[in-house]
Design an enzyme around this catalytic site. Structure first.
Site, mmCIF file in Angstrom:
data_model
loop_
_atom_site.group_PDB
_atom_site.id
_atom_site.type_symbol
_atom_site.label_atom_id
_atom_site.label_comp_id
_atom_site.label_asym_id
_atom_site.label_seq_id
_atom_site.Cartn_x
_atom_site.Cartn_y
_atom_site.Cartn_z
ATOM 1 N N ARG A 104 -6.303 9.316 0.918
ATOM 2 C CA ARG A 104 -5.834 10.583 0.397
ATOM 3 C C ARG A 104 -6.790 11.089 -0.460
ATOM 4 O O ARG A 104 -6.845 12.416 -0.717
ATOM 5 C CB ARG A 104 -4.316 10.233 -0.139
ATOM 6 C CG ARG A 104 -3.682 11.300 -0.996
ATOM 7 C CD ARG A 104 -3.301 12.400 0.294
ATOM 8 N NE ARG A 104 -2.260 11.787 1.325
ATOM 9 C CZ ARG A 104 -1.857 12.691 2.187
ATOM 10 N NH1 ARG A 104 -2.078 14.196 2.046
ATOM 11 N NH2 ARG A 104 -1.082 11.990 2.962
ATOM 12 N N HIS A 343 1.645 7.116 0.555
ATOM 13 C CA HIS A 343 1.087 8.293 0.600
ATOM 14 C C HIS A 343 -0.595 8.357 0.089
ATOM 15 O O HIS A 343 -1.524 9.066 0.706
ATOM 16 C CB HIS A 343 1.579 9.465 -0.261
ATOM 17 C CG HIS A 343 1.256 10.830 -0.140
ATOM 18 N ND1 HIS A 343 0.489 11.513 -0.976
ATOM 19 C CD2 HIS A 343 1.682 11.587 0.665
ATOM 20 C CE1 HIS A 343 0.587 12.702 -0.531
ATOM 21 N NE2 HIS A 343 1.206 12.785 0.434
ATOM 22 N N CYS A 344 -0.950 7.332 -0.524
ATOM 23 C CA CYS A 344 -2.314 7.117 -1.236
ATOM 24 C C CYS A 344 -3.302 6.758 -0.069
ATOM 25 O O CYS A 344 -4.475 7.003 0.056
ATOM 26 C CB CYS A 344 -2.386 5.980 -2.435
ATOM 27 S SG CYS A 344 -1.239 6.541 -3.666
ATOM 28 N N ILE A 345 -2.587 6.119 1.056
ATOM 29 C CA ILE A 345 -3.562 5.630 2.014
ATOM 30 C C ILE A 345 -3.641 6.339 3.306
ATOM 31 O O ILE A 345 -4.087 5.844 4.324
ATOM 32 C CB ILE A 345 -3.193 4.137 2.501
ATOM 33 C CG1 ILE A 345 -1.848 3.786 2.953
ATOM 34 C CG2 ILE A 345 -3.453 3.420 1.017
ATOM 35 C CD1 ILE A 345 -1.582 2.356 3.509
#
Length: 351
Positions: A104, A343-345
């Site tokens: 992300r 969400h970060c990945i």
């Protein structure tokens, strides 16, 4: 000077249809540790399978995966674990050097434009304010932009994708703790930052929140504290348990959002869900656990869970906000140990 906005491009809302999503295989044993890496890979595979939603033949009913891999060993393991999806073409192997799985933040942001055109915009990446400088991360956006074979824009702003959230209708959410931090873009005013964000992401108005969660090494990324779930509607968290370390911050976030209007002049409809409460590592250090770090796919919304009493109520509350999706909670404690969640990945490519 050419910018995405001037040429009619914008970042669509995450609930708009996706052509694919980029993920990176967790492979850095030196960062995760042997046991931690195995646990992170297990959680990663569960996320990938939820996003793709394969049928009995392994064909994806959800989204295709562009999977970054570093080595031959990584690819062998990935093909072993995802054999049916590889056979069906649901997963495509992409070779690149990357520092870790937080795509992300390290990949371009993908855009849509006139007549169904797609493009990407990439920013400078400095290791979250020079805290984590890992080989390959600073160059990865350019590499993936090339692999994507789309029109690509380059901006000089230091920015991670998790620091911005859009509604697809001109509104951009971000935080002062991150984008106004001296370790990102020193000397830039809020007005200058807002103008740059709008040019890069095709926005009309930037809404600024203050601080993020305790011990968030990203310096308050928006995707851990507030997310759009529909035009004019934003979700944030309410403190859970008597010892929630973010109680004051979460109250301030909700209060500030309630006083905001989006780019179309609508007062934001603020919906609150439970927070995970106090989530700490084995040394007792508070981790930045968040249920709003969910990923919105074509068919499913995947919510990170942390083995707390508030997991099920949070997933149920989010299910009411996404009636057209299947909303599932999946364990994310191992990935959180690395600093983020689902969400970060992920980084989606709009259809």
């Amino acid at each position: 000077m050419s910018t995405p906005k001037r040429e009619g491009f914008h970042q669509p809302a995450e609930w708009a249809p996706h052509a694919a999503v980029w993920l990176a295989w967790p492979s850095h044993g030196d960062l995760w540790g042997e046991e931690g890496l195995a646990e992170a890979q297990t959680e990663f595979l569960a996320l990938l399978l939820a996003i793709t939603d394969p049928d009995e033949d392994g064909a994806p009913r959800g989204e295709h995966i562009e999977l970054l891999l570093r080595t031959d060993d990584d690819e062998r393991l990935a093909r072993e674990k995802l054999s049916a999806l590889f056979r069906s073409g649901g997963v495509r192997a992409r070779r690149a050097l990357y520092g870790d799985i937080w795509l992300r933040d390290t990949l371009p942001i993908f855009l849509t434009g006139p007549d169904g055109a797609t493009a990407s915009v990439r920013f400078r990446f400095n290791g979250w304010g020079t805290k984590y400088l890992l080989p390959g991360d600073a160059e990865l956006a350019a590499v993936v932009a090339g692999l994507s074979e789309q029109k690509s824009y380059t901006r000089s702003l230091v920015l991670e994708g998790g620091s911005v959230e859009v509604d697809g209708e001109g509104t951009i959410l971000t935080t002062r703790q991150c984008l106004r931090n001296p370790n990102r873009n020193p000397g830039m005013s809020e007005e200058a930052l807002s103008a740059e964000l709008c040019e890069a992401l095709g926005g009309e108005k930037v809404l600024w929140l203050g601080d993020g969660l305790e011990n968030d090494h990203t310096d308050g990324h928006i995707d851990t504290i507030a997310r759009f779930v529909a035009p004019g509607r934003v979700v944030c968290m309410a403190a859970s348990g008597d010892d929630d370390p973010n109680r004051e911050v979460l109250e301030r976030i909700a209060r500030d959002l309630a006083g905001m209007q989006d780019a179309r002049g609508r007062a934001l409809d603020v919906v609150r869900i439970p927070s995970p409460g106090r989530v700490a590592d084995e040394d007792g250090v508070v981790m930045p656990a968040s249920y709003v770090n969910f990923y919105i796919g074509n068919r499913v919304v995947v919510v990170p869970t942390y083995d707390t009493p508030f997991d099920a109520p949070a997933v149920a509350a989010l299910a009411k906000l996404f009636p057209q999706h299947r909303v599932v909670g999946l364990p994310a404690l191992a990935i959180l140990e690395g600093g983020g969640a689902f969400h970060c990945i992920t980084q989606q490519v709009p259809r």
